[in-house]
Design an enzyme around this catalytic site. Structure first.
Site, PDB file in Angstrom:
ATOM      1  N   HIS A 306       1.210  -0.652   0.201  1.00 50.25           N
ATOM      2  CA  HIS A 306      -0.127  -0.073   0.090  1.00 50.25           C
ATOM      3  C   HIS A 306       1.192   0.913  -0.082  1.00 50.25           C
ATOM      4  CE1 HIS A 306      -3.099   2.963   1.399  1.00 50.25           C
ATOM      5  NE2 HIS A 306      -3.948   2.259   0.668  1.00 50.25           N
ATOM      6  N   ASP A 364      -8.041  -5.373  -0.173  1.00 46.26           N
ATOM      7  CA  ASP A 364      -7.943  -5.693  -0.914  1.00 46.26           C
ATOM      8  C   ASP A 364      -7.968  -6.827  -1.469  1.00 46.26           C
ATOM      9  OD1 ASP A 364     -10.227  -3.748  -1.460  1.00 46.26           O
ATOM     10  OD2 ASP A 364      -8.280  -2.380  -2.991  1.00 46.26           O
TER      11      ASP A 364
HETATM   12  N1  ACO Z   1       4.507  -7.225  -5.097  1.00 53.25           N
HETATM   13  C1  ACO Z   1       5.520  -6.998  -4.874  1.00 53.25           C
HETATM   14  N2  ACO Z   1       5.952  -6.226  -4.500  1.00 53.25           N
HETATM   15  C2  ACO Z   1       5.929  -5.366  -4.302  1.00 53.25           C
HETATM   16  C3  ACO Z   1       4.950  -5.264  -4.374  1.00 53.25           C
HETATM   17  C4  ACO Z   1       3.645  -6.423  -4.551  1.00 53.25           C
HETATM   18  N3  ACO Z   1       2.032  -6.423  -4.711  1.00 53.25           N
HETATM   19  N4  ACO Z   1       3.947  -3.700  -3.825  1.00 53.25           N
HETATM   20  C5  ACO Z   1       5.170  -2.956  -3.510  1.00 53.25           C
HETATM   21  N5  ACO Z   1       6.397  -3.800  -4.194  1.00 53.25           N
HETATM   22  C6  ACO Z   1       7.858  -3.638  -4.178  1.00 53.25           C
HETATM   23  C7  ACO Z   1       8.156  -3.063  -5.469  1.00 53.25           C
HETATM   24  O1  ACO Z   1       8.877  -3.408  -6.156  1.00 53.25           O
HETATM   25  C8  ACO Z   1       9.049  -1.854  -4.421  1.00 53.25           C
HETATM   26  O2  ACO Z   1      10.838  -2.982  -4.355  1.00 53.25           O
HETATM   27  P1  ACO Z   1      11.991  -2.190  -4.314  1.00 53.25           P
HETATM   28  O3  ACO Z   1      12.187  -1.259  -3.469  1.00 53.25           O
HETATM   29  O4  ACO Z   1      12.928  -3.039  -4.251  1.00 53.25           O
HETATM   30  O5  ACO Z   1      11.732  -1.319  -6.167  1.00 53.25           O
HETATM   31  C9  ACO Z   1       8.992  -1.998  -2.860  1.00 53.25           C
HETATM   32  O6  ACO Z   1       8.041  -3.096  -2.525  1.00 53.25           O
HETATM   33  C10 ACO Z   1       7.800  -0.850  -2.844  1.00 53.25           C
HETATM   34  O7  ACO Z   1       6.595  -0.335  -3.848  1.00 53.25           O
HETATM   35  P2  ACO Z   1       6.343   0.790  -4.467  1.00 53.25           P
HETATM   36  O8  ACO Z   1       6.596   0.802  -5.889  1.00 53.25           O
HETATM   37  O9  ACO Z   1       7.329   1.994  -4.280  1.00 53.25           O
HETATM   38  O10 ACO Z   1       5.052   1.153  -3.708  1.00 53.25           O
HETATM   39  P3  ACO Z   1       3.897   2.401  -3.712  1.00 53.25           P
HETATM   40  O11 ACO Z   1       3.358   2.860  -2.924  1.00 53.25           O
HETATM   41  O12 ACO Z   1       4.073   2.995  -5.564  1.00 53.25           O
HETATM   42  O13 ACO Z   1       3.431   1.191  -4.294  1.00 53.25           O
HETATM   43  C11 ACO Z   1       1.277  -0.392  -4.371  1.00 53.25           C
HETATM   44  C12 ACO Z   1       1.746   0.959  -4.020  1.00 53.25           C
HETATM   45  C13 ACO Z   1       1.017   0.473  -6.143  1.00 53.25           C
HETATM   46  C14 ACO Z   1      -0.420  -0.507  -4.093  1.00 53.25           C
HETATM   47  C15 ACO Z   1       1.470  -1.830  -4.678  1.00 53.25           C
HETATM   48  O14 ACO Z   1       2.240  -1.809  -3.463  1.00 53.25           O
HETATM   49  C16 ACO Z   1       0.936  -2.177  -5.438  1.00 53.25           C
HETATM   50  O15 ACO Z   1       0.761  -1.632  -6.991  1.00 53.25           O
HETATM   51  N6  ACO Z   1       0.231  -3.839  -4.655  1.00 53.25           N
HETATM   52  C17 ACO Z   1      -0.391  -4.248  -6.158  1.00 53.25           C
HETATM   53  C18 ACO Z   1      -1.680  -4.276  -5.796  1.00 53.25           C
HETATM   54  C19 ACO Z   1      -2.661  -3.699  -4.958  1.00 53.25           C
HETATM   55  O16 ACO Z   1      -2.882  -3.924  -3.815  1.00 53.25           O
HETATM   56  N7  ACO Z   1      -3.055  -2.878  -4.551  1.00 53.25           N
HETATM   57  C20 ACO Z   1      -3.943  -2.401  -3.994  1.00 53.25           C
HETATM   58  C21 ACO Z   1      -4.012  -1.142  -3.415  1.00 53.25           C
HETATM   59  S1  ACO Z   1      -5.095  -1.236  -1.970  1.00 53.25           S
HETATM   60  C22 ACO Z   1      -6.209   0.370  -2.144  1.00 53.25           C
HETATM   61  O17 ACO Z   1      -6.542   0.762  -3.586  1.00 53.25           O
HETATM   62  C23 ACO Z   1      -7.394   0.219  -1.582  1.00 53.25           C
END
Ligand code: ACO
Length: 429
Positions: A306, A364
């Site tokens: 998140h 979710d």
């Molecule tokens: N699976 C694997 N790796 C992940 C995931 C994931 N679901 N989420 C984040 N990471 C990793 C990224 O690759 C990054 O790794 P790094 O530091 O080695 O480059 C690190 O964790 C940080 O991730 P960011 O992309 O910087 O996190 P951001 O805050 O931009 O993204 C998000 C948040 C979009 C929710 C992301 O975690 C994601 O895509 N999750 C899956 C989709 C999801 O479940 N969305 C629902 C959100 S809740 C809602 O809307 C109610």
């Protein structure tokens, strides 16, 4: 009110920037005069460090896993209130007294029907259109029915717009579903509670009685409460940005629905179920966890991580509990996808990659499983999220319009394109 000042040194000049304090959360640097005084902009893609507005509605502390609506912890609201009480709270700022609640419920029940002409919009869509595509259209179309009659600068008109939206969303969302399966629309019943009414419009058919299971009604009500608002997330910011120009509130909410649709936001609950189907079997979890960790593979574990919560999302904890209640009530603990989801959760929570990055299951992850247990098809999940979030969108829109500091939203950019050049005639290019 500026409590402190911080200083910015640009070449020889020292600029004073006021530091503003909220009632909770980090202080914010007031940069409103930055460009006028220094000729500089700030750069913040994704707005990870930018407070776009003042707000008194919802507070999220992602590091400590705290979510407050108007100061009340989400855990207490989920325990002691129903969704319509939470709607009243978000909109009016206080929990309703008994008589206020009765009036509110009466107002909502008076507006549950949609104009019969609006029902004809549905038949313009392909029958296999995604429900979110239809919802963007029909909620946007509400603006055609309520436009001249709304003065957005009138508090009463804004309140009535909110009542209409809260009341009609279940009807519109259920119609999306009925249309997609070729069933006649089921009209709302005024005497039923909000969640029960919605379940009935989704699940009933015209030739039989429908009796809702109270455990499922409560589970749906809880899903609605947990998704009702989440401060300045992508879709809410979209609604605010659209509304900052003075646009019709239903058109603004349609913009919010469009934003919510994406898999990185509200589309995640649907994406979780699709991912579980794709994984298919517990034996393949390792393979998918490895893919999620591989930087050369775009695959991410849906339902994990998140932007704000770097701790267990408090909504996920509550949803996990509801998930168990529903599966017990329906005797579904042996369900293939549920077993797979629980094993995936266990493996990911122990895996260093997820632990170090603080990637916990989000709301979710569980809401998708609960909705599936409720018999709601996957492609409807995000539409139900939209139904729940409508109150947040309209409450935030109302707060924005009444804010004396309101200005049209207009971000700036770091231009990296070609510097001025001359156009040649097409024959000479
Ligand atoms: N699976 C694997 N790796 C992940 C995931 C994931 N679901 N989420 C984040 N990471 C990793 C990224 O690759 C990054 O790794 P790094 O530091 O080695 O480059 C690190 O964790 C940080 O991730 P960011 O992309 O910087 O996190 P951001 O805050 O931009 O993204 C998000 C948040 C979009 C929710 C992301 O975690 C994601 O895509 N999750 C899956 C989709 C999801 O479940 N969305 C629902 C959100 S809740 C809602 O809307 C109610």
């Amino acid at each position: 009110m500026a409590d402190k000042t911080i200083y910015l040194q640009v070449d020889e000049a020292r600029h004073e920037l006021p530091l503003l304090s909220g009632s909770l959360g980090p202080d914010v640097i007031d940069i409103r005069r930055l460009y006028a005084e220094t000729g500089l902009f700030t750069y913040d893609p994704g707005f990870t460090s930018t407070a776009s507005c003042r707000s008194s509605i919802t507070y999220v502390d992602g590091d400590n896993g705290i979510l407050l609506y108007r100061g009340y912890p989400i855990e207490q609201l989920a325990e002691k209130c129903d969704f319509l009480e939470v709607c009243y709270l978000l909109l009016q700022g206080e929990l309703p007294k008994g008589s206020e609640m009765r009036n509110f419920v009466t107002s909502i029940s008076q507006h549950v029907m949609v104009h019969e002409q609006l029902t004809r919009f549905y038949s313009g869509f392909r029958r296999d259109a995604h429900p979110m595509a239809i919802l963007v259209g029909v909620v946007g179309a509400l603006s055609a029915f309520y436009h001249e009659v709304i003065d957005i600068n009138s508090k009463e008109d804004r309140y009535l717009s909110a009542i209409r939206l809260i009341a009609k969303m279940p009807t519109l969302v259920a119609m999306c579903y009925k249309y997609s399966i070729g069933m006649p629309f089921i009209y709302p019943k005024r005497k039923l509670g909000y969640a029960e009414n919605f379940l009935r419009m989704m699940m009933a058919d015209p030739y039989d009685d429908y009796i809702a299971n109270p455990v499922l009604v409560r589970a749906l009500d809880r899903i609605l409460i947990l998704h009702a608002d989440h401060e300045q997330n992508a879709s809410t910011s979209t609604v605010r940005l659209a509304g900052s120009s003075g646009a019709n509130p239903y058109a603004c909410v349609a913009a919010g629905i469009a934003c919510l649709w994406g898999a990185a936001h509200g589309g995640a609950n649907e994406a979780v179920l699709n991912m579980l189907e794709e994984i298919g079997d517990v034996s393949r979890i390792g393979e998918y966890v490895n893919r999620a960790k591989d930087k050369n593979d775009p695959f991410r574990l849906m339902g994990f991580g998140h932007r704000v919560y770097k701790n267990y999302d408090p909504r996920a904890k509550l949803m996990r509990q509801t998930c168990h209640e529903v599966l017990s009530a329906l005797n579904l603990h042996d369900d293939r996808l549920f077993k797979l989801a629980m094993e995936l959760e266990r493996i990911a929570l122990e895996d260093d990659y997820f632990v170090q990055r603080k990637l916990y299951p989000n709301v979710d992850f569980y809401s998708g499983i609960v909705l599936r247990a409720l018999g709601i098809p996957t492609e409807m999940f995000t539409a139900i999220f939209a139904l729940a979030r409508s109150i947040g969108w309209i409450a935030q829109w109302d707060e924005m319009i009444s804010d004396p500091e309101l200005r049209i939203g207009r971000p700036r950019q770091l231009y990296q394109g070609v510097i001025t050049r001359d156009v040649t005639n097409i024959s000479a290019r």
